[in-house]
Write an enzyme that holds these catalytic residues in place. Structure first.
Site, PDB file in Angstrom:
ATOM      1  N   CYS A 116       0.952  -1.155   0.017  1.00  0.00           N
ATOM      2  CA  CYS A 116       0.019   0.208  -0.082  1.00  0.00           C
ATOM      3  C   CYS A 116       1.207   0.724  -0.331  1.00  0.00           C
ATOM      4  CB  CYS A 116      -0.963  -0.433   1.124  1.00  0.00           C
ATOM      5  SG  CYS A 116      -1.852   0.999   1.446  1.00  0.00           S
ATOM      6  N   CYS A 126      -4.192   5.811   0.183  1.00  0.00           N
ATOM      7  CA  CYS A 126      -3.443   5.199  -0.539  1.00  0.00           C
ATOM      8  C   CYS A 126      -3.193   4.833  -1.552  1.00  0.00           C
ATOM      9  CB  CYS A 126      -4.066   3.395  -0.112  1.00  0.00           C
ATOM     10  SG  CYS A 126      -4.211   3.287   1.885  1.00  0.00           S
ATOM     11  N   LYS A 191     -12.336  -5.310   3.301  1.00  0.00           N
ATOM     12  CA  LYS A 191     -11.698  -4.162   4.070  1.00  0.00           C
ATOM     13  C   LYS A 191     -12.444  -2.787   4.652  1.00  0.00           C
ATOM     14  CE  LYS A 191      -7.005  -1.361   4.997  1.00  0.00           C
ATOM     15  NZ  LYS A 191      -5.721  -0.765   4.167  1.00  0.00           N
ATOM     16  N   ARG A 213     -11.261   7.967   4.105  1.00  0.00           N
ATOM     17  CA  ARG A 213     -10.366   6.523   2.568  1.00  0.00           C
ATOM     18  C   ARG A 213     -11.966   6.088   2.755  1.00  0.00           C
ATOM     19  NH1 ARG A 213      -5.491   4.939   6.261  1.00  0.00           N
ATOM     20  NH2 ARG A 213      -3.787   6.606   5.085  1.00  0.00           N
ATOM     21  N   GLU A 229     -16.346  -8.687  -3.457  1.00  0.00           N
ATOM     22  CA  GLU A 229     -15.268  -8.238  -3.305  1.00  0.00           C
ATOM     23  C   GLU A 229     -14.131  -8.903  -3.257  1.00  0.00           C
ATOM     24  OE1 GLU A 229     -13.288  -5.124  -3.622  1.00  0.00           O
ATOM     25  OE2 GLU A 229     -14.622  -3.731  -3.016  1.00  0.00           O
ATOM     26  N   LYS A 244     -11.142  -7.516   7.617  1.00  0.00           N
ATOM     27  CA  LYS A 244     -10.507  -6.524   8.503  1.00  0.00           C
ATOM     28  C   LYS A 244     -10.869  -4.995   8.754  1.00  0.00           C
ATOM     29  CE  LYS A 244      -6.913  -3.127   8.927  1.00  0.00           C
ATOM     30  NZ  LYS A 244      -5.368  -2.832   7.974  1.00  0.00           N
TER      31      LYS A 244
END
Length: 323
Positions: A116, A126, A191, A213, A229, A244
């Site tokens: 990242c 990122c 995530k 983000r 995803e 996460k």
């Protein structure tokens, strides 16, 4: 009457019928290597977690290997940051140098390299930025270049955590072209844009300098989207998947485990760690009991492995349990 208590009467009986267990081999320990010398800085919001310079990181690596923890997740903190995050894919960058050191001195330790740009960019995002917008497609070649650089340094696994669309395919193609066809990709597929990441940004120096983000990390309200995803990343070439954070997203782990037959890893993130440490420091909870209960909850939900800042403590707690 069903007498469930028959199988709960003694410690030995409870162990005999236990459905899930945590062992040291399940643990992955996140570590932070900082550019410079003589550095051992405790992260104020994460008691017991430190940034180490390369000349001092063996102090922690010796503890990791002595505890028989099989893997670490490595984050680099460079001195120089710029808009393109060039330190991320510099073959002589701090993370790459650290990987080479680890593989030379601790050859059996599995090194997972986070992929990242956020720790390396001056803006803290990122991906590349243009007029306040995070650029997706323009970021992909840099992530691919970073992954190849980490693999060249000796990383056993690369783990893209950026959440750009299509990054797994770009990384897989770049690794294959560079003859790293056997380097696995551990993708942060599910995530979420979580409030539990706050202390990590102190540890990695990666807080965004503007905005947030939420345009690239997932909305915490969306569970079905997480399955899409994961499916996309697997189709693009991911070998393993991260969910996460962990504790507030055990339902995501459970559903993912039921939908996909691949190795799953959950990330017990910084905020989850710090809350336990703060409550324990105030005498409000039994730290050992709570930590082990959290670990077993992650395993019960379907996690094969657990990334956790508690790893060294868990190893000690498990040893005490076995004594």
């Amino acid at each position: 009457m069903r007498r469930f208590r028959r199988l709960r009467q003694t410690k030995e009986m409870r162990s005999f019928v236990r459905e899930n267990e945590v062992s040291v081999k399940d643990l992955i320990y996140p570590m932070f290597v900082a550019e410079g010398e003589g550095i051992k800085n405790e992260v104020p919001s994460m008691p017991g977690i430190y940034q180490y310079s390369l000349d001092r990181i063996d102090e922690e690596l010796d503890r990791v290997t002595a505890a028989k923890i099989p893997a670490i997740l490595l984050f680099g903190i460079p001195k120089h940051k710029d808009e393109k995050g060039t330190g991320a894919y510099d073959d002589n960058g701090i993370t790459q140098r650290c990987i080479r050191h680890i593989k030379e001195k601790y050859p059996t330790l599995i090194v997972i390299a986070d992929v990242c740009l956020c720790e390396y960019t001056s803006h803290g995002h990122c991906g590349l930025v243009c007029e306040g917008h995070i650029l997706n497609d323009e970021t992909l070649p840099l992530l691919a270049k970073m992954a190849v650089s980490m693999a060249k340094a000796g990383a056993d696994i690369v783990a893209p955590s950026d959440m750009m669309d299509g990054r797994v395919a770009a990384i897989r193609a770049a690794l294959d072209e560079a003859s790293f066809i056997n380097t696995p990709i551990l993708s942060y597929s599910a995530k979420f844009a979580s409030g539990y990441y706050g202390p990590f940004r102190d540890a990695a120096g990666s807080a965004p300098h503007f905005g947030d983000r939420k345009s690239y990390q997932m909305d915490p309200a969306n569970g079905r989207e997480a399955m899409r995803e994961i499916e996309d990343d697997l189709e693009e070439g991911a070998d393993m998947i991260i969910v996460k954070p962990a504790l507030a997203y055990l339902d995501i782990m459970k559903e993912a485990r039921e939908c996909f037959d691949v190795p799953f890893i959950t990330y017990n993130v910084s905020g989850e760690y710090s809350m336990v440490k703060a409550a324990a420091a105030n005498g409000w909870i039994d730290e050992k009991r709570i930590v082990l209960e959290n670990m077993i909850a992650m395993k019960r939900a379907g996690a094969d492995r657990i990334i956790t800042y508690h790893a060294l403590d868990v190893a000690k707690f498990l040893e005490e349990e076995d004594a």
